[in-house]
Design a protein around this motif. Structure first.
Motif: not given
Length: 118
Positions: A68-81, A86-101
């Motif tokens: 349902a979400g994009p592949a993350l098995n090579q995400v390090g080649g596109h995004l840095d830590k 930032n994406v995991i904390t705040k969420g993006r597009k269809g991904m929920p924010a995890f700052k509260d979980q």
């Protein structure tokens, strides 16, 4: 009578403007809220894998191959830590924010783990 009403409204408007001027956040505060800062952590691969299994595989697949979400098995080649944090904390597009979980340290650990996936 009209002068008193107009004077009263003007006084209320000025008072409201002063209150808002001193209570609303400034540009610096808004910018800091917009981009969370990643805490310093050392990678704990086992904890990161456990967090990923508990929180991510339902959308990103058990091997991070995507679903349902994009592949993350090579995400390090596109995004840095920092971008991943930032994406995991705040969420993006269809991904929920995890700052509260998740705690910021857990999110940082997952961001470090995923940044190594290239």
């Amino acid at each position: 009578m009209q002068k008193w009403i107009m004077s009263g409204l003007f006084f209320v408007a000025c008072t409201l403007a002063l209150v808002l001027m001193f209570t609303l956040p400034g540009k610096e505060e808004v910018a800091e809220e917009a981009k969370p800062t990643m805490p310093e952590v050392t990678l704990d691969k086992a904890a990161a894998e456990a967090t990923v299994k508990a929180s991510c595989i339902s959308c990103h697949g058990d091997q991070l191959q995507g679903g349902a979400g994009p592949a993350l098995n090579q995400v390090g080649g596109h995004l840095d830590k920092d971008a991943l944090f930032n994406v995991i904390t705040k969420g993006r597009k269809g991904m929920p924010a995890f700052k509260d979980q998740l705690k910021p340290e857990e999110i940082a650990n997952v961001a470090l783990y995923l940044s190594e996936k290239k």
